[in-house]
Design a protein around this motif. Structure first.
Motif, PDB file in Angstrom:
ATOM      1  N   ARG A  36      40.641  40.567  37.624  1.00  0.00           N
ATOM      2  CA  ARG A  36      39.493  41.027  36.831  1.00  0.00           C
ATOM      3  C   ARG A  36      38.423  41.479  37.831  1.00  0.00           C
ATOM      4  NH1 ARG A  36      39.871  39.667  31.572  1.00  0.00           N
ATOM      5  NH2 ARG A  36      37.619  39.875  31.250  1.00  0.00           N
ATOM      6  N   PRO A  37      38.597  42.653  38.378  1.00  0.00           N
ATOM      7  CA  PRO A  37      37.783  43.059  39.529  1.00  0.00           C
ATOM      8  C   PRO A  37      36.302  43.190  39.210  1.00  0.00           C
ATOM      9  CG  PRO A  37      39.139  44.884  38.737  1.00  0.00           C
ATOM     10  CD  PRO A  37      39.596  43.672  38.012  1.00  0.00           C
ATOM     11  N   ARG A  38      35.518  42.926  40.244  1.00  0.00           N
ATOM     12  CA  ARG A  38      34.071  43.121  40.194  1.00  0.00           C
ATOM     13  C   ARG A  38      33.780  44.422  40.925  1.00  0.00           C
ATOM     14  NH1 ARG A  38      29.732  43.628  38.579  1.00  0.00           N
ATOM     15  NH2 ARG A  38      27.937  42.214  38.675  1.00  0.00           N
ATOM     16  N   ILE A  39      33.099  45.346  40.227  1.00  0.00           N
ATOM     17  CA  ILE A  39      32.891  46.696  40.747  1.00  0.00           C
ATOM     18  C   ILE A  39      31.412  47.058  40.678  1.00  0.00           C
ATOM     19  CG2 ILE A  39      33.427  49.147  40.415  1.00  0.00           C
ATOM     20  CD1 ILE A  39      36.087  48.328  39.214  1.00  0.00           C
ATOM     21  N   ALA A  40      30.907  47.699  41.735  1.00  0.00           N
ATOM     22  CA  ALA A  40      29.547  48.253  41.752  1.00  0.00           C
ATOM     23  C   ALA A  40      29.629  49.757  41.904  1.00  0.00           C
ATOM     24  CB  ALA A  40      28.742  47.654  42.902  1.00  0.00           C
ATOM     25  N   ASP A  41      28.882  50.472  41.063  1.00  0.00           N
ATOM     26  CA  ASP A  41      28.782  51.932  41.137  1.00  0.00           C
ATOM     27  C   ASP A  41      27.365  52.260  41.599  1.00  0.00           C
ATOM     28  OD1 ASP A  41      28.866  54.657  40.852  1.00  0.00           O
ATOM     29  OD2 ASP A  41      29.025  54.656  38.671  1.00  0.00           O
ATOM     30  N   ILE A 108      33.204  48.808  45.812  1.00  0.00           N
ATOM     31  CA  ILE A 108      31.870  49.401  45.800  1.00  0.00           C
ATOM     32  C   ILE A 108      32.083  50.898  45.943  1.00  0.00           C
ATOM     33  CG2 ILE A 108      29.638  49.589  46.952  1.00  0.00           C
ATOM     34  CD1 ILE A 108      29.979  46.696  47.874  1.00  0.00           C
ATOM     35  N   VAL A 109      31.569  51.669  44.984  1.00  0.00           N
ATOM     36  CA  VAL A 109      31.859  53.097  44.943  1.00  0.00           C
ATOM     37  C   VAL A 109      30.565  53.865  44.714  1.00  0.00           C
ATOM     38  CG1 VAL A 109      32.320  53.071  42.457  1.00  0.00           C
ATOM     39  CG2 VAL A 109      33.412  54.818  43.885  1.00  0.00           C
TER      40      VAL A 109
END
Length: 274
Positions: A36-41, A108-109
């Motif tokens: 359940r990935p943690r992602i920052a845009d 992080i993208v």
């Protein structure tokens, strides 16, 4: 450089063309370490491409960060909430010149944002340090400051009529580094990095579509600087429009806008098993 005021509706007028590089970037991101990935845009804008992250990783908890209230308001209204795959999409204010992750991230993208952030490469150490082992930092930025879209704007702003108000206002050279500089910086931070360039040939439709494109992005500092003087704003736009018509002539199949972008995908190396 003038801090621009943003117009989500204008930016989204070319949403399809602007989203394509982000899709191409995500295609090169490998599997993420978390179920359940943690992602920052970083620099999520109105959130329209942030939703592509939820399509790729349906269970992810995704936070889009931006410093433009106009963009965040649109993102909150149109995209925030639970996702169909059981994840969540949310948005929050942040200044990327100082933003430091407060928790580990699997990804992080950033899409077409870092060119607006002075010293952004100096932030890579904090961002990659926050990645889970095997996590990814990925970004794309426009790499076309030598294109007529920008050079004509800068030359016009520095000319006799406008220099007192606009010299130095359009985004200048040096805001994006070379591919080799990004590769060196990311590998020194313990990442396996893939860096490349792609030139898109966008076929735009409508009257003066390159000017319309620029109004959503590159022209924002100029439009902000002249916001209190509509007559001067319109005069500048007319001059710039005429220059663009020569540089990007209309054809029977539309107006072609060549647009070079720079991509980087950096994976934080996982500890080797003993």
């Amino acid at each position: 450089m003038t801090t621009p005021a943003w117009d989500p509706a204008q930016y989204l007028r070319h949403a399809g063309h602007r989203a394509r590089p982000f899709t191409d970037l995500l295609a090169r991101v490998p599997a993420l370490p978390g179920d359940r990935p943690r992602i920052a845009d970083l620099g999520c804008g109105p959130g329209n491409v942030t939703t592509l992250l939820a399509d790729r990783w349906p269970t992810a908890h995704i936070t889009g960060y931006d410093n433009a209230p106009e963009m965040l308001d649109r993102a909150h209204v149109e995209h925030e909430g639970p996702t169909a795959g059981g994840g969540r999409l949310e948005f929050a204010p942040a200044d990327l010149r100082t933003w430091t992750p407060g928790e580990p991230y699997d990804l992080i993208v950033s899409n077409a944002t870092l060119q607006w952030v002075p010293g952004h490469a100096d932030r890579f150490a904090d961002w990659t340090a926050a990645l889970e082992p095997g996590g990814t930092f990925a970004f794309q930025v426009p790499d076309n400051l030598d294109a007529p879209l920008h050079t004509l704007m800068r030359d016009l702003a520095a000319g006799p009529r406008w220099r007192a108000r606009l010299a130095g206002v359009p985004r200048g050279t040096g805001t994006v580094h070379t591919p080799g500089a990004y590769l060196d910086r990311l590998t020194r931070l313990g990442c396996t990095a893939d860096v490349w360039r792609t030139t898109y040939f966008h076929v735009l439709e409508g009257e003066d579509p390159v000017l319309d494109w620029a109004k959503g992005t590159a022209l924002r500092p100029v439009l902000t600087a002249l916001a209190d003087d509509p007559e001067a704003r319109d005069a500048f736009l007319t001059q710039y429009r005429d220059l663009l018509r020569t540089a990007y002539p209309a054809t029977p199949h539309g107006t072609v806008l060549p647009f070079c972008r720079l991509f980087a995908v950096a994976v934080r190396e996982a500890p080797r098993p003993r």
